[in-house]
Design an enzyme around this catalytic site. Structure first.
Site, short mmCIF file in Angstrom:
data_model
loop_
_atom_site.label_atom_id
_atom_site.label_comp_id
_atom_site.label_asym_id
_atom_site.label_seq_id
_atom_site.Cartn_x
_atom_site.Cartn_y
_atom_site.Cartn_z
N HIS A 61 0.84 -1.22 0.00
CA HIS A 61 0.00 0.00 0.00
C HIS A 61 0.86 1.26 0.00
O HIS A 61 0.43 2.31 0.48
CB HIS A 61 -0.94 0.04 1.20
N LYS A 117 16.56 21.64 -11.50
CA LYS A 117 15.88 20.38 -11.77
C LYS A 117 16.74 19.38 -12.53
O LYS A 117 17.50 19.73 -13.41
CB LYS A 117 14.61 20.61 -12.60
N GLU A 174 10.03 8.01 -17.07
CA GLU A 174 8.73 8.63 -17.36
C GLU A 174 8.27 8.29 -18.76
O GLU A 174 7.10 7.99 -19.00
CB GLU A 174 8.83 10.15 -17.21
#
Ligand code: ARG
Length: 461
Positions: free
Chosen positions: A159, A286, A293
């Site tokens: 979970h 960044k 992705e």
């Protein structure tokens, strides 16, 4: 060129509307099949000569003429355009141009319907083997990292909540198992792809005395399709492949998701190298995990192709319908996408990711993922497990309210919860110990994982 305005027959008087010609044509993509089309045609020509439908010299001329087209294509000298509806017409047209009227004999006892089914099977057969090789490279990268990280701990989740700590190698080898099943699935599908439909004709077979087994043998098919209607109509082999392809990228996508999480500042379990990451055009700080992705994103594309192929087939009456021309782009794109994803993820894992063992061992020490072990501790001393479980629940609750961890409790406090706690409780709840004791077959215990690494390596040789 034939005298007809169309390649197909003199029955037609006017040329196709240019937009319709374009709409109808598959040459823009089935050119990918050209080498398989040539190989299939060469086998067909040899068979025609063998059974005497054409002479040996004619057979020879056809085979050689086709070979010449292959060379022209490879050297960039043969570039069929929209004048040719599809690759099959293009090759036949060029053959007749180059060797004369004998070229017109090639299509005896054959239809484009069994021809295209043959081409697609030949194409897919090769691609399946290539993807199997790609999968092995991915597995090798998983093993190499696993070998390095048997003793590295990583939080295990259910979970997405901290559950029990794991050996990082164990986590990576889970993906090895998935890839192994992916490989096996392709291996099984291969044999259903590798069946020869050539000789099915348009749908009903042919009155010519062809030898389908001879053609199949020349093309190294394992068997000959038993029903001509099925031979030209069946694309379930393509559906199966797309399903297998979907599972491969689904597995890669799950790993991608983990890498994306792990590389976030919140987790900081891994750093990704500059060679496989990109920056932002506006935020100078960044570093983005583009590779995983994109893999996650491309997965949707492959699933889409599976859905498209199923939908394409579901309402089709037997036998060939033009709808089936739409099977190719799904397949081609799925093949390209799966291979690209496997390659990118293999590079990422082999040289683009660095696990952070210190951060990982700190992570496993700062949670309650050793709570099961406290219950197991009492259970092994004779306390019924459910009773022990309830008691540890209380212990955790107390710790949470005090803002401390289990390891921070003094022996006195342990004993105030249960008199069976002894000094060795501290060792029992240390993360490395928690991992080490899970030595059940297939578990994360270091000894088990060492054996799993060896077994995985043996599978790859
Ligand atoms: N270009 C066609 C395809 O890809 C070849 C088969 C055409 N057959 C036909 N009966 N029109 O499906």
């Amino acid at each position: 060129m034939s005298q007809s305005p169309q390649p197909w027959s003199q029955r037609f008087e006017t040329a196709l509307h240019p937009a319709i010609a374009q709409f109808n044509a598959s040459i823009g993509f089935d050119i990918n099949l050209i080498e398989y089309d040539i190989t299939g045609s060469q086998a067909h020509a040899q068979m025609l000569a063998k059974v005497g439908i054409i002479s040996a010299e004619e057979g020879d001329a056809l085979v050689k003429g086709l070979e010449q087209i292959r060379q022209e294509y490879r050297q960039g000298q043969f570039n069929p355009g929209l004048d040719d509806e599809d690759v099959h017409f293009a090759v036949e047209r060029r053959l007749t141009e180059s060797i004369g009227d004998i070229g017109k004999k090639l299509h005896t006892a054959r239809s484009r319907n069994d021809q295209v089914a043959t081409d697609v099977r030949l194409y897919l057969r090769d691609r399946i083997r290539q993807i199997q090789v790609d999968l092995k490279a991915w597995q090798a990268a998983l093993i190499a990292q696993a070998e390095r990280h048997i003793d590295t701990l990583i939080p295990g989740y259910t979970h997405l909540q901290r559950a029990q700590p794991l050996s990082l190698a164990h986590h990576l080898l889970a993906y090895f198992e998935m890839a192994q099943r992916d490989w096996q699935r392709l291996d099984e599908i291969y044999h259903r792809v590798n069946i020869c439909p050539l000789g099915s004709g348009a749908l009903a077979g042919t009155p010519f005395p062809i030898d389908r087994h001879f053609t199949a043998e020349l093309l190294q098919f394992e068997a000959v399709g038993k029903n001509s209607l099925d031979g030209v109509s069946d694309r379930d082999f393509a559906v199966e492949f797309l399903c297998a392809a979907s599972l491969i990228v689904m597995h890669l996508s799950r790993f991608s998701e983990e890498v994306i999480l792990w590389s976030s500042q919140e987790f900081s379990f891994v750093t990704l190298s500059d060679r496989i990451s990109t920056g932002s055009s506006i935020m100078p700080q960044k570093k983005n995990p583009d590779v995983p992705e994109l893999v996650r994103g491309k997965t949707g594309r492959v699933f889409g192709h599976l859905q498209a192929m199923l939908t394409l087939l579901k309402g089709l009456p037997l036998a060939y319908n033009k709808d089936m021309q739409e099977d190719k782009e799904c397949l081609f794109d799925a093949v390209i996408t799966v291979r690209a994803c496997l390659e990118a993820m293999t590079i990422l894992l082999a040289e683009g990711i660095e696990f952070q063992p210190q951060r990982l061992s700190a992570a496993v020490a700062e949670d309650f993922s050793n709570a099961t072990d406290v219950a197991d501790y009492l259970a092994s001393k004779g306390v019924p497990f459910r009773e022990a479980y309830n008691l540890v629940g209380k212990l955790v609750k107390t710790c949470v309210s005090e803002g401390i961890l289990l390891k921070d409790l003094s022996l006195e406090r342990w004993r105030s919860f249960h008199p069976l706690f002894e000094m060795d409780i501290f060792e029992a709840i240390a993360p490395a110990q928690v991992v080490a004791v899970r030595n059940s077959y297939g578990g994360t215990g270091f000894e088990q994982v060492r054996q799993q690494v060896i077994a995985a390596k043996n599978l790859l040789v």
